[in-house]
Design a protein around this motif. Sequence first.
Motif, mmCIF file in Angstrom:
data_model
loop_
_atom_site.group_PDB
_atom_site.id
_atom_site.type_symbol
_atom_site.label_atom_id
_atom_site.label_comp_id
_atom_site.label_asym_id
_atom_site.label_seq_id
_atom_site.Cartn_x
_atom_site.Cartn_y
_atom_site.Cartn_z
ATOM 1 N N GLN A 1 2.290 -28.786 0.423
ATOM 2 C CA GLN A 1 3.911 -28.250 0.160
ATOM 3 C C GLN A 1 4.212 -27.999 1.583
ATOM 4 N N ASP B 1 7.816 -25.878 3.266
ATOM 5 C CA ASP B 1 9.227 -25.273 3.176
ATOM 6 C C ASP B 1 9.662 -25.380 4.640
ATOM 7 N N ASP C 1 12.499 -27.754 0.258
ATOM 8 C CA ASP C 1 11.195 -27.795 -0.122
ATOM 9 C C ASP C 1 10.459 -29.092 -0.225
ATOM 10 N N GLU D 1 7.127 -31.717 -0.825
ATOM 11 C CA GLU D 1 5.755 -31.888 -1.341
ATOM 12 C C GLU D 1 5.330 -33.410 -0.991
#
Length: 102
Positions: free
Chosen positions: A73, A75, A85, A87
Amino acid sequence: MNRLTAFFIATFMAFGTGLAHARDLNADEARKLRDAGTILSFEKLNAAALAEHPGATLTETELEEEYGKYIYQVDLRDMEGIEWDLEFNATNGTVLKNHQDR
């Protein structure tokens, strides 16, 4: 036990089970997975994230194991101050999520 109580207990148990399937990995675990070739290096995953939003800055990263899969993950904050965001599948770098943080 009445039906409403049984419903709340079942809902709580299902929610708790979902939480048990995701866990943060520490630096030693991540290093071992990288060294074994199980996951890509953080450098490659960070580069993939920055390629999605050129000029952005990494603000936070995290490696999790969810249902036996490794999820990286990230940011980001882009040049306009918008936060994102992302992933990635940590084993092959596939983008799983890329959306603006609200």
